[in-house]
Design an enzyme around this catalytic site. Sequence first.
Site, PDB file in Angstrom:
ATOM      1  N   HIS A 187       0.812  -1.221   0.000  1.00 19.45           N
ATOM      2  CA  HIS A 187       0.000   0.000   0.000  1.00 19.45           C
ATOM      3  C   HIS A 187       0.847   1.274   0.000  1.00 19.45           C
ATOM      4  O   HIS A 187       0.324   2.364  -0.250  1.00 19.45           O
ATOM      5  CB  HIS A 187      -0.986   0.000   1.178  1.00 19.45           C
TER       6      HIS A 187
ATOM      7  N   ASP B  11       0.290  -7.698   1.690  1.00 19.23           N
ATOM      8  CA  ASP B  11       0.693  -6.285   1.752  1.00 19.23           C
ATOM      9  C   ASP B  11       2.210  -6.120   1.727  1.00 19.23           C
ATOM     10  O   ASP B  11       2.774  -5.280   2.431  1.00 19.23           O
ATOM     11  CB  ASP B  11       0.112  -5.596   2.989  1.00 19.23           C
TER      12      ASP B  11
ATOM     13  N   SER C 187       4.690   2.745   7.859  1.00 21.57           N
ATOM     14  CA  SER C 187       4.353   1.578   7.037  1.00 21.57           C
ATOM     15  C   SER C 187       5.536   1.171   6.168  1.00 21.57           C
ATOM     16  O   SER C 187       6.124   1.998   5.470  1.00 21.57           O
ATOM     17  CB  SER C 187       3.155   1.894   6.134  1.00 21.57           C
TER      18      SER C 187
END
Length: 507
Positions: free
Chosen positions: A136, A166, A245
């Site tokens: 993402h 992910d 992230s």
Amino acid sequence: MNLKNILATVAISACTAVVSIWGYGKYAAYQHAGVQEPGKLPVNYAGFFNNGNTPAVTVDFTPAATTATPAVVHIKTKTKARQVSNSRQQRRNPFADLFGDDFGDVFGGPRIIPEQAASGSGVLITEDGYIVTNNHVVDGADEINVTLANKKSYKATVIGSDPSSDIAVIKIEGKSLPYLVYGNSDEVKLGQWVLAIGYPLSLDVTVTAGIVSAKSRSIGINRQQSQAPVESFIQTDAAVNPGNSGGALINTSGELIGINSAIASPTGSYAGYSYAIPVNIVKKIVTDIVKFGTVQRAYIGINYPPLENMTDAEKRQLEQELGIALKEGEGVYITDVPEGGAAAIAGLKKGDVVTKINNIVVTGGPELQEQVARFKPGDKITLTYTRGGKESTINVVLKNKAGNTEVVKNASVIEKLGGTLENVDKKIAAANEIAGGVLVKKVGEGLLKKSRMQDGFVITGINGKEIKSLDELKEVLAVIKRGTVRFDGLYPGFEGSYTYPVSLGDD
């Protein structure tokens, strides 16, 4: 007093003394209920102090932080402005000449989504510039820039990605770069100190500390980008915010044990818990992407319920269906065994309960996913299950989604579409007052056929972005890769415009 009376008196006295002592003991125990006995340890502490463990040890995070920070990078992405048209037929905007195209949407014409920028983190895993991050973080980006802790910047390219877990792999061109050494996420224990390293809120490299508060967590977040999510997170209370992230979760030895992926928060910022993808899953996915271009995902071939998310009524209904009592944490309950799958061939049946994979205990779906995600189609595993209270162990040869053990190829989006495509003839373009386009000479048997598109359709736009040639079509689809794509266009000689949505899927 004779001997008989004396003995009776002694016996009565002895019994009275024993009863009194027993009664007093019970009374004393009642009086001290809930109070721990000094010097006595419960069975769960057996060996704790004998193995060199001490209740309180000062941990120095400095060596680990100093070692790891040079290998954690700042990722900045840009997505170009895109023109998006409405699905209804285009009409001329009478204000376009005066005010430009910003009013286009009011009259059914195109509107512009402005350029967007985002920020995340990544981890160098080789000295020649391979970087692991979250899908993402880089998904849909037109431009990816990587900045190291020493402020050096590089352009990056996407090697491959896996929305289900992910994970994405990108690469920069460099030599003798710092990188993190893989640890072993199987050895991670509850209460263990860990460090989260990344670039939160666009700040410079930042280190936070916490402990592992849970393992094998599933929070459903990967369903936002995949219909087949794989989740078995390491949960920590190390402070993680937007921008972390793709960053590193390391142990106090400086080894990479996870990739920070998500937070649990009602506000979108840190509120107590963060989640990292275990490095043992990351290693396998990265290897597949670099070697094959796509993940070689293996399947046992069973369906099972998410007990942790089911209501009591749903559990009772399932118990009636399976004819057994459900006990959360006892294993994975099989609700279906599709014909031809690995499990069916191995002899598993509906109602069986999977308890171990390769002798490793699995108490629920997330743990099962974590173990199976490490293997590829064709690998053999040992699976332990219970049936009717009896435990058995069998060998299972894992398969891919297609039901075989072959290597899955990373087909391009153009190949998935399945049609015969070519640049539209200039005369046809001029006759239909278009700047160009892509002629679907033959729809074929791929994804285009599912959209009900007909032979002879001319593609003039994708998701509102104008397409004038086959090269432009390939360029746009290479960025989109997955999800639902809207093909806009016309049929030469016929009035009106047409739109066909096509689902590219997860892969």
